[in-house]
Scaffold this motif. Structure first.
Motif, PDB file in Angstrom:
ATOM      1  N   GLY A   2       0.834  -1.199   0.000  1.00 15.46           N
ATOM      2  CA  GLY A   2       0.000   0.000   0.000  1.00 15.46           C
ATOM      3  C   GLY A   2       0.866   1.246   0.000  1.00 15.46           C
ATOM      4  N   THR A   3       0.502   2.225  -0.826  1.00 16.02           N
ATOM      5  CA  THR A   3       1.298   3.444  -0.937  1.00 16.02           C
ATOM      6  C   THR A   3       0.401   4.605  -1.343  1.00 16.02           C
ATOM      7  OG1 THR A   3       3.343   4.347  -1.865  1.00 16.02           O
ATOM      8  CG2 THR A   3       1.926   3.115  -3.370  1.00 16.02           C
ATOM      9  N   GLY A   4       0.909   5.801  -1.285  1.00  9.13           N
ATOM     10  CA  GLY A   4       0.172   6.961  -1.764  1.00  9.13           C
ATOM     11  C   GLY A   4       0.139   6.962  -3.286  1.00  9.13           C
ATOM     12  N   LEU A   5      -0.936   7.500  -3.856  1.00  7.00           N
ATOM     13  CA  LEU A   5      -1.061   7.544  -5.313  1.00  7.00           C
ATOM     14  C   LEU A   5       0.122   8.238  -5.973  1.00  7.00           C
ATOM     15  CD1 LEU A   5      -4.838   8.274  -5.965  1.00  7.00           C
ATOM     16  CD2 LEU A   5      -3.552   6.258  -6.627  1.00  7.00           C
TER      17      LEU A   5
ATOM     18  N   ILE B  82     -10.265   6.063  -3.147  1.00  7.09           N
ATOM     19  CA  ILE B  82      -9.245   5.550  -4.059  1.00  7.09           C
ATOM     20  C   ILE B  82      -8.012   5.184  -3.233  1.00  7.09           C
ATOM     21  CG2 ILE B  82      -7.793   6.046  -6.064  1.00  7.09           C
ATOM     22  CD1 ILE B  82     -10.773   6.141  -6.710  1.00  7.09           C
ATOM     23  N   TYR B  83      -7.617   3.925  -3.308  1.00  8.28           N
ATOM     24  CA  TYR B  83      -6.437   3.434  -2.608  1.00  8.28           C
ATOM     25  C   TYR B  83      -5.449   2.905  -3.638  1.00  8.28           C
ATOM     26  CZ  TYR B  83      -9.613   3.367   1.383  1.00  8.28           C
ATOM     27  OH  TYR B  83     -10.511   3.706   2.353  1.00  8.28           O
ATOM     28  N   ALA B  84      -4.179   3.147  -3.434  1.00  9.88           N
ATOM     29  CA  ALA B  84      -3.143   2.610  -4.316  1.00  9.88           C
ATOM     30  C   ALA B  84      -2.489   1.432  -3.603  1.00  9.88           C
ATOM     31  CB  ALA B  84      -2.109   3.672  -4.650  1.00  9.88           C
TER      32      ALA B  84
ATOM     33  N   ASN C 294      -3.973   4.559   2.616  1.00  6.44           N
ATOM     34  CA  ASN C 294      -4.867   5.683   2.895  1.00  6.44           C
ATOM     35  C   ASN C 294      -4.267   6.727   3.826  1.00  6.44           C
ATOM     36  OD1 ASN C 294      -5.105   4.755   5.523  1.00  6.44           O
ATOM     37  ND2 ASN C 294      -7.273   4.288   5.414  1.00  6.44           N
ATOM     38  N   GLY C 295      -2.977   6.676   4.029  1.00  6.58           N
ATOM     39  CA  GLY C 295      -2.331   7.680   4.868  1.00  6.58           C
ATOM     40  C   GLY C 295      -2.383   7.357   6.340  1.00  6.58           C
ATOM     41  N   TYR C 296      -2.641   6.118   6.693  1.00 10.88           N
ATOM     42  CA  TYR C 296      -2.773   5.699   8.094  1.00 10.88           C
ATOM     43  C   TYR C 296      -1.578   6.125   8.935  1.00 10.88           C
ATOM     44  CZ  TYR C 296      -3.399   2.428  12.016  1.00 10.88           C
ATOM     45  OH  TYR C 296      -3.534   1.875  13.246  1.00 10.88           O
ATOM     46  N   ARG C 297      -0.368   5.859   8.458  1.00  6.47           N
ATOM     47  CA  ARG C 297       0.824   6.208   9.240  1.00  6.47           C
ATOM     48  C   ARG C 297       1.008   7.716   9.338  1.00  6.47           C
ATOM     49  NH1 ARG C 297       5.874   4.145   7.143  1.00  6.47           N
ATOM     50  NH2 ARG C 297       6.709   4.716   9.141  1.00  6.47           N
ATOM     51  N   LYS C 298       0.806   8.418   8.228  1.00  8.65           N
ATOM     52  CA  LYS C 298       1.062   9.854   8.213  1.00  8.65           C
ATOM     53  C   LYS C 298       0.028  10.641   9.010  1.00  8.65           C
ATOM     54  CE  LYS C 298       3.637   9.781   3.992  1.00  8.65           C
ATOM     55  NZ  LYS C 298       3.534   9.584   2.609  1.00  8.65           N
TER      56      LYS C 298
ATOM     57  N   THR D  51      -8.390   7.821   7.914  1.00  8.35           N
ATOM     58  CA  THR D  51      -8.608   8.806   6.870  1.00  8.35           C
ATOM     59  C   THR D  51      -8.557   8.147   5.506  1.00  8.35           C
ATOM     60  OG1 THR D  51      -6.263   9.295   6.687  1.00  8.35           O
ATOM     61  CG2 THR D  51      -7.527  10.642   8.231  1.00  8.35           C
ATOM     62  N   VAL D  52      -9.139   8.796   4.538  1.00  7.54           N
ATOM     63  CA  VAL D  52      -9.062   8.349   3.155  1.00  7.54           C
ATOM     64  C   VAL D  52      -8.204   9.358   2.419  1.00  7.54           C
ATOM     65  CG1 VAL D  52     -10.360   7.903   1.052  1.00  7.54           C
ATOM     66  CG2 VAL D  52     -11.307   7.231   3.255  1.00  7.54           C
ATOM     67  N   ALA D  53      -7.148   8.887   1.781  1.00  8.62           N
ATOM     68  CA  ALA D  53      -6.209   9.793   1.132  1.00  8.62           C
ATOM     69  C   ALA D  53      -6.804  10.459  -0.110  1.00  8.62           C
ATOM     70  CB  ALA D  53      -4.931   9.044   0.768  1.00  8.62           C
ATOM     71  N   TYR D  54      -7.575   9.736  -0.908  1.00 10.61           N
ATOM     72  CA  TYR D  54      -8.117  10.275  -2.151  1.00 10.61           C
ATOM     73  C   TYR D  54      -9.571   9.852  -2.301  1.00 10.61           C
ATOM     74  CZ  TYR D  54      -3.141  10.619  -2.977  1.00 10.61           C
ATOM     75  OH  TYR D  54      -1.811  10.893  -2.835  1.00 10.61           O
TER      76      TYR D  54
END
Length: 152
Positions: free
Chosen positions: A40-43, A112-114, A92-96, A102-105
């Motif tokens: 899992g990563t950011g888009l 939207i998850y990458a 989804n940015g869980y660590r950050k 939260t949902v990143a996008y």
């Protein structure tokens, strides 16, 4: 492996990058098939990963951990998981977000998850034993109970 239901998947053409024999993809002898893992990563990182491959990042929390199978120190590597739910948390940015859900996008009301689905050479998998995940051995915990693998 557990098929990620409800996800939209896009295949990549690898050609003969890993040899002429595609048995590692599961197209032949099951003994030759590589394990399935998710990253899992950011888009914003997807294009770089597709271009350059997965690389060990700055966050190496398992670097000093001991592999549950070999008893050896893990060292630096790339975090992956056989558990799609864990990969989604990192996408989804869980660590950050300091562990907020939260949902990143979002696009037209859809999250939207990458998450990259990868085939992983079994000998590259390390299963860290550390306080956040005591046993990462899928044969002990099952796929849904496994938090992370480290590839190196």
């Amino acid at each position: 492996y557990l098929l990620p239901a409800g996800w939209c998947r896009f295949p990549l053409a690898l050609g003969t990058k890993y040899g002429d024999d595609n048995a590692w993809l599961g197209n032949g002898d099951p003994k030759e098939e590589w394990a399935v893992a998710f990253h899992g990563t950011g888009l914003g990182y997807v294009v770089r990963i597709l271009r350059d491959g997965l690389k060990a990042g700055k966050g190496q929390g398992a670097e000093q951990a001991i592999d549950t199978r070999s008893g050896l120190k893990i060292g630096q590597g790339v975090f992956v998981t056989p558990n799609i739910t864990v990969a989604q948390a990192f996408a989804n940015g869980y660590r950050k977000s300091r562990h907020k859900n939260t949902v990143a996008y979002e696009y037209q009301g859809h999250a939207i998850y990458a998450v990259l689905q990868c085939r992983v050479r079994p000998s590259a998998i390390k299963r860290p034993n550390r306080c956040s995940a005591v046993c990462n051995d899928e044969e002990v915990m099952g796929l849904e109970g496994t938090f992370e693998w480290i590839l190196n």
